[in-house]
Design a protein around this motif. Structure first.
Motif, mmCIF file in Angstrom:
data_model
loop_
_atom_site.group_PDB
_atom_site.id
_atom_site.type_symbol
_atom_site.label_atom_id
_atom_site.label_comp_id
_atom_site.label_asym_id
_atom_site.label_seq_id
_atom_site.Cartn_x
_atom_site.Cartn_y
_atom_site.Cartn_z
ATOM 1 N N LEU A 108 0.803 -1.424 0.100
ATOM 2 C CA LEU A 108 -0.099 -0.044 0.121
ATOM 3 C C LEU A 108 1.083 1.190 -0.052
ATOM 4 C CD1 LEU A 108 -2.514 -0.882 2.754
ATOM 5 C CD2 LEU A 108 -2.708 -1.546 0.340
ATOM 6 N N ILE A 109 0.634 2.219 -1.012
ATOM 7 C CA ILE A 109 1.110 3.446 -0.972
ATOM 8 C C ILE A 109 0.129 4.490 -0.787
ATOM 9 C CG2 ILE A 109 2.863 4.913 -2.155
ATOM 10 C CD1 ILE A 109 3.927 2.573 -3.808
ATOM 11 N N GLY A 110 0.456 5.393 -0.081
ATOM 12 C CA GLY A 110 -0.398 6.325 0.450
ATOM 13 C C GLY A 110 0.003 7.883 0.317
ATOM 14 N N TRP A 111 -0.578 8.929 -0.356
ATOM 15 C CA TRP A 111 0.159 10.197 -0.492
ATOM 16 C C TRP A 111 -0.602 11.190 0.336
ATOM 17 C CZ3 TRP A 111 0.727 12.911 -5.959
ATOM 18 C CH2 TRP A 111 1.416 13.875 -5.957
ATOM 19 N N SER A 112 -0.142 11.750 1.334
ATOM 20 C CA SER A 112 -0.813 12.615 2.300
ATOM 21 C C SER A 112 -1.653 12.075 2.873
ATOM 22 C CB SER A 112 -1.194 13.832 1.395
ATOM 23 O OG SER A 112 -1.602 14.859 2.408
ATOM 24 N N ALA A 113 -3.091 12.553 2.854
ATOM 25 C CA ALA A 113 -4.079 11.827 3.345
ATOM 26 C C ALA A 113 -4.562 10.494 3.045
ATOM 27 C CB ALA A 113 -5.460 12.546 3.165
ATOM 28 N N GLY A 114 -3.796 9.980 1.930
ATOM 29 C CA GLY A 114 -4.080 8.781 1.284
ATOM 30 C C GLY A 114 -3.418 7.798 2.123
ATOM 31 N N GLY A 115 -2.312 8.405 2.793
ATOM 32 C CA GLY A 115 -1.345 7.611 3.768
ATOM 33 C C GLY A 115 -2.262 7.170 4.706
#
Length: 255
Positions: A108-115
């Motif tokens: 799983l890779i999440g950018w900003s709030a996606g993290g």
């Protein structure tokens, strides 16, 4: 009592410097020959989650890079990231589908709030997740201290900080966790992106903007290195050779 840097949004200067994201995209294109020499993957699936108010379109450069390195990279297909808890239900189904389709654990890779969603997914379905990588994700706090506070409140419907939510987000997932962050972040205080040091936990500092983390060549090279590790044989990121010029050694308390 004087507040600490982690209790204040980044300065107006750092916010203005977020305009660097466009030149960083040009840098991504120019760095293609270098990026194509990054470690190749083993073909396992990777689920990429965008930042607040963004959708899958924002993660196209990252996913294209991952596919060139041999991974089955997927968008989250959940529309725009509104920061609402209800998105977790759709993401659990998305994760289950990818796990079943590929017959392998999903990174799983999440950018900003996606993290934040990536970390919560890993806790809810540990048997389906291989590792978690976050990019500028403020899991050590919430959007109450950021330069997108009002946008977050508008999209999520939350009007005040939730101590219980904050405590839950701070809990570390059981899988290997890598937090990639920049100290020149103009959106969230970088101190809120620091994970507590642990056996399979690390923080990697990169130069650049928050808005460019998804296509920053230094970020992509670090991601490729982390994903290329054999499953079950995780080791910390090695800052040797040329990497010393790009990735600063972590200070005490930064892992």
């Amino acid at each position: 009592m004087r507040s600490t840097a982690a209790e204040r949004p980044p300065s107006p200067l750092l916010l203005a410097l977020e305009l660097r994201a466009l030149p960083e995209l040009w840098g991504y294109l120019a760095a293609r020959p270098i990026l194509d020499r990054a470690p190749a993957g083993d073909g396992h699936p990777v689920l990429v989650m965008p930042g607040l108010a963004a959708g899958d379109g924002s993660t196209v450069p990252l996913r294209r890079f991952l596919r060139r390195r041999g991974y089955h990279a997927h968008g989250w297909k959940a529309g725009r990231n509104t920061g609402q808890p209800g998105l977790l239900f759709a993401l659990q189904e998305r994760l289950a589908d990818l796990h079943e389709r590929h017959g392998r654990k999903v990174s799983l890779i999440g950018w900003s709030a996606g993290g934040l969603y990536a970390r919560e997914l890993a806790k809810l379905a540990p048997e389906r997740v291989r590792q978690v990588i976050t990019l500028g994700s403020p899991f050590a706090g919430t959007a109450d201290v950021s330069n997108v506070k009002r946008l977050y409140q508008f999209l999520s419907g939350r009007r005040q900080d939730d101590p219980q939510l904050r405590a839950r987000l701070r809990q570390t997932p059981p899988q290997p966790v890598t937090s990639i962050y920049t100290k020149s972040d103009g959106i969230v205080p970088w101190q809120r992106c620091i994970e507590t040091a642990g056996e399979r936990v690390e923080n990697i500092e990169v130069p650049g903007s928050h808005s460019g983390l998804g296509h920053n060549p230094a970020v992509l090279l670090a991601i490729a290195d982390r994903l290329a590790q054999p499953e079950g044989a995780w080791t910390p990121f090695a800052r040797s050779g040329w990497r010393r010029l790009v990735y600063p050694a972590p200070a005490r308390g930064e892992g």
